[in-house]
Design a protein around this motif. Structure first.
Motif, PDB file in Angstrom:
ATOM      1  N   SER A 286       1.008   4.071  -2.973  1.00 37.31           N
ATOM      2  CA  SER A 286       0.837   5.516  -2.771  1.00 37.31           C
ATOM      3  C   SER A 286       2.046   6.278  -3.315  1.00 37.31           C
ATOM      4  CB  SER A 286       0.584   5.844  -1.299  1.00 37.31           C
ATOM      5  OG  SER A 286       1.665   5.437  -0.506  1.00 37.31           O
TER       6      SER A 286
ATOM      7  N   LYS B  71       0.835  -1.212   0.000  1.00 35.24           N
ATOM      8  CA  LYS B  71       0.000   0.000   0.000  1.00 35.24           C
ATOM      9  C   LYS B  71       0.862   1.252   0.000  1.00 35.24           C
ATOM     10  CE  LYS B  71      -4.097  -2.004   2.170  1.00 35.24           C
ATOM     11  NZ  LYS B  71      -4.941  -2.049   3.362  1.00 35.24           N
ATOM     12  N   TRP B  72       1.972   1.230   0.749  1.00 38.06           N
ATOM     13  CA  TRP B  72       2.884   2.372   0.751  1.00 38.06           C
ATOM     14  C   TRP B  72       3.546   2.529  -0.621  1.00 38.06           C
ATOM     15  CZ3 TRP B  72       3.130   6.292   3.896  1.00 38.06           C
ATOM     16  CH2 TRP B  72       2.637   6.162   5.192  1.00 38.06           C
TER      17      TRP B  72
END
Length: 170
Positions: A33, A29-30
């Motif tokens: 992003s 997820k990081w």
């Protein structure tokens, strides 16, 4: 979060199953992003870079975007089941039902290292380096990872080893 929740462990008397890619969802997820930020930034610097360079960077960003989506949506749902009763190791995922990948009595677990970190892999005894399956998160030499490795060894690896050894001929 306990290790049972982190790996979605399901255990019965004759079987043990886990989802080894589930712990890496937060990292993915990081990364996703970061890719979105880079993609947005690419449009702001578009007039300062060559058109071909813009498209090359754009293609790489799209590839990494799709790979991150796979790691977030599909990867954590891959489940390995060690079934003592049927002498089999099964792999199931979102798109494929349970399929046998190898015999439990031929299974071997080994360490696979990659750029400073390592993880446990599963393969058949005579071809483990040709075809293998990742069965743990990445470990490295940090105190947090050492604690997770110890917990993995005690809770997961011990049970898998016990199932494999019970299938070995005496």
């Amino acid at each position: 979060m306990t290790i049972q929740e982190r790996y979605s462990i399901e255990e019965t008397l004759n079987s043990f199953s886990l989802c080894p890619k589930k712990p890496s969802v937060n990292l993915s997820k990081w990364v996703l992003s970061g890719i979105l930020v880079c993609g947005t930034g690419l449009f702001f610097v578009q007039k300062y870079i060559d058109k071909q360079m813009f498209w090359v960077i754009g293609v790489f960003l799209v590839y990494f975007f799709l790979h991150s989506l796979y790691d977030i949506q599909i990867g954590p749902k891959i489940r390995y089941t060690f079934d003592q009763q049927n002498n089999a190791v099964y792999k199931s995922s979102l798109f494929f039902s349970k399929r046998k990948i190898l015999n439990l009595n031929e299974a071997v677990i080994f360490v696979h290292s990659e750029m400073g970190s390592w993880y446990y892999s599963l393969g058949a005894q005579k071809s483990q380096f040709v075809k293998n399956y990742r069965i743990s998160e990445n470990f490295s030499s940090s105190s947090k990872k050492d604690k997770r490795k110890k917990e993995y060894d005690e809770v997961i690896l011990m049970k898998i080893d016990k199932l494999i050894l019970s299938m070995q001929p005496s």
